[in-house]
Design an enzyme around this catalytic site. Structure first.
Site, PDB file in Angstrom:
ATOM      1  CG  ASN A 119      32.030  24.640  14.156  1.00 40.76           C
ATOM      2  OD1 ASN A 119      32.014  25.754  13.522  1.00 40.76           O
ATOM      3  ND2 ASN A 119      33.239  24.094  14.790  1.00 40.76           N
TER       4      ASN A 119
ATOM      5  CB  CYS B  97      38.825  23.835  14.269  1.00 42.42           C
ATOM      6  SG  CYS B  97      38.510  25.309  15.150  1.00 42.42           S
TER       7      CYS B  97
ATOM      8  CD  GLU C 207      39.009  29.250  13.372  1.00 45.03           C
ATOM      9  OE1 GLU C 207      38.774  27.925  13.834  1.00 45.03           O
ATOM     10  OE2 GLU C 207      38.538  30.196  13.254  1.00 45.03           O
TER      11      GLU C 207
HETATM   12  O1  G3H Z   1      35.716  25.145  15.422  1.00 44.37           O
HETATM   13  C1  G3H Z   1      36.483  26.127  15.565  1.00 44.37           C
HETATM   14  C2  G3H Z   1      36.294  26.954  16.709  1.00 44.37           C
HETATM   15  O2  G3H Z   1      37.350  28.131  16.219  1.00 44.37           O
HETATM   16  C3  G3H Z   1      36.611  26.310  17.873  1.00 44.37           C
HETATM   17  O3  G3H Z   1      36.449  27.300  18.736  1.00 44.37           O
HETATM   18  O4  G3H Z   1      37.955  26.675  20.862  1.00 44.37           O
HETATM   19  O5  G3H Z   1      35.791  28.312  21.071  1.00 44.37           O
HETATM   20  O6  G3H Z   1      35.434  25.856  20.492  1.00 44.37           O
HETATM   21  P1  G3H Z   1      36.405  26.943  20.410  1.00 44.37           P
END
Ligand code: G3H
Length: 466
Positions: free
Chosen positions: A155, A285, A251
């Site tokens: 992602n 996430c 993470e």
């Molecule tokens: O998918 C996990 C990422 O750390 C989310 O990052 O809050 O910038 O969308 P973001």
């Protein structure tokens, strides 16, 4: 069709297992392919990074920084082209892909400035009467660990690799990067700029391939000194099991519950939760994957959310099985009594946004991570009940509290067991200088800039006795 080779010790190598095709989520047509490494190639990558470490660890920081400065310059020139690739490869809207590329280059700048402020400490022995002033002085510095294994998800293939690669390299470690297959093509293109900027062979090796073939050989390799992983909780827990004492920065998933209190500004809460739940089709996430609403605001909130959700046009999901999983949770919830507020249209990997209300912990979607465009809404009456529901989650990444009462904000934030509590905003990892991480099934340790440098190094004392 364009193919990307492995990068090991400065060589572009064909994968022993041929290539893996990547389909663009937009039209499910083959977009490109990446090399599929064998176990031996993965092991060679680690060995090469370990060899490069013996020199890189003693390199001048100014030389490392200069390579970064050059890479930043050429990445800026190609940013739009990289964004277009990313848009096609992982099905992100162009604007989001652009933001990821630019944010990643900005992070490199941020790390360069962090390096200027990152420092050790001096300890004086005269705390003890045995050592008069200047007799014993301890110089505490941070030294690199060795080979860092960085594993990035589909992602944010660029941003969630650079936030591992940049601190690792700048602090004198070397890296083996294993990108998620979807996202690997753009990753190769992005990191070629480091080679072009003069990064020595072996300092950053990149191996794509099937996790079944190269996952465990990388994770259990004795020369890997730290594993930095972003991805699913399932894989994260596997890493916890097999990694045998190697430090882990993990993470993982999140539920990122949005709590709408009786004191919430509803307009703000609706705006933030819609954005939080559905951007990049909920495949983040930090996507808001459950809203818990005080009974006094529940009907109005649910009505407004449904209204706003119907207006959305989403990008496709990464693949069909991801969409099928969201539908599985949707069907489970509705079969157990959830009310359908916005029903999904589902065809292959295309899934329109959906909202269900009246959800409770008996339904899988209450605590399982859907990672897709489905927002479940539940209600609560008392703060005690709320805290029990929120902390009953196996996840602990972020939570959002929507309230205009500052006392309530502090009171609840103090009790919620997550890495980050957002007051009056959707969950968000950025800005990238903010420490970020979760607890429980959401991972371990907070990463950032200086924080990651500390985690990727160890302390070393040199004591000067005069
Ligand atoms: O998918 C996990 C990422 O750390 C989310 O990052 O809050 O910038 O969308 P973001």
């Amino acid at each position: 069709m364009e193919n990307q080779s492995l990068i090991i010790n400065g060589q572009n190598l064909e994968g022993d297992h041929g290539n893996i095709e990547i389909k663009s989520p937009w039209d499910l047509q083959t977009f490109a392919s990446v090399a599929s490494a064998s176990k031996v190639q993965a092991e060679n990558a680690v060995a090469s990074s370990d060899e490069a470490f013996q020199t890189w660890r003693y390199s001048n920081l100014s030389d490392r920084m200069e390579i970064f400065t050059k890479a930043i310059k050429s990445l800026r020139e190609e940013a739009e082209w990289l964004a277009q690739l990313l848009h096609k490869e992982i099905g992100k809207f162009e604007e989001d892909a652009r933001s990821e590329i630019n944010r990643s280059i900005d992070y490199m700048e941020l790390m360069l400035s962090a390096m200027k402020h990152w420092k050790g400490n001096v300890y004086y022995g005269d705390i003890d009467p045995k050592y008069p002033r200047n007799k014993k002085t301890g110089i505490y510095s941070r030294v690199p660990l060795g080979v860092v294994l960085a594993i990035s998800p589909f992602n944010y293939p660029i941003n969630l690799s650079i936030t591992k690669v940049a601190p690792a390299l700048l602090s004198g470690n070397t890296v083996v990067l294993k990108p998620s297959t979807q996202g690997a093509y753009t990753s190769y293109e992005f990191y070629k700029h480091f080679t072009k900027a003069g990064l020595p062979n072996g300092v950053l090796n990149i191996v794509s391939g099937s996790s079944k073939e190269i996952g465990d050989p990388l994770l259990t390799h004795p020369l890997v000194k730290l594993i930095a992983f972003t991805g699913s909780t399932e894989v994260g827990n596997h890493i916890r099991k097999v990694s045998l004492g190697v430090p882990l920065l993990l993470e993982l998933g999140g539920k990122d519950i949005g709590v709408v209190t009786e004191n919430a500004d509803l307009e703000l809460a609706v705006k933030e939760i819609v954005k939080g739940a559905f951007s990049y089709c909920g495949q983040r996430c930090t996507a808001q994957k459950l809203a818990l609403v005080h009974v006094s605001k529940y009907d109005e909130f649910t009505h407004r959310i449904a209204e706003e959700t119907q207006k959305l046009e989403l990008n496709p999901m990464i693949d069909e099985s991801a969409a099928d999983f969201v539908m599985e949770l949707y069907i489970d919830a509705t079969s157990k009594g959830a009310d359908v507020k916005v029903s999904p249209n589902h065809e292959s990997n295309k899934l329109s946004p959906a909202v269900v209300s009246n959800v409770n912990p008996e339904m899988r979607v209450f605590y399982e991570e859907q990672f897709g465009p489905l927002l479940p809404i539940g209600k609560y009456e008392t703060e005690e009940e709320l805290i029990k529901l929120v902390n009953g989650s196996p996840y602990g990444l972020q939570a959002s509290l929507y309230t205009s009462n500052i006392d309530q904000a502090f009171r609840l934030a103090d009790k919620i067991e997550v890495g980050t509590v957002q007051i009056n905003a959707k969950p968000d990892r950025g800005p990238d200088n903010f420490p970020f991480g979760g607890v429980k099934d959401s991972g371990q340790l907070m990463q950032g800039t200086i924080e990651t440098l500390d985690l990727m190094t160890r302390g070393k004392m040199v004591v000067v006795n005069t």
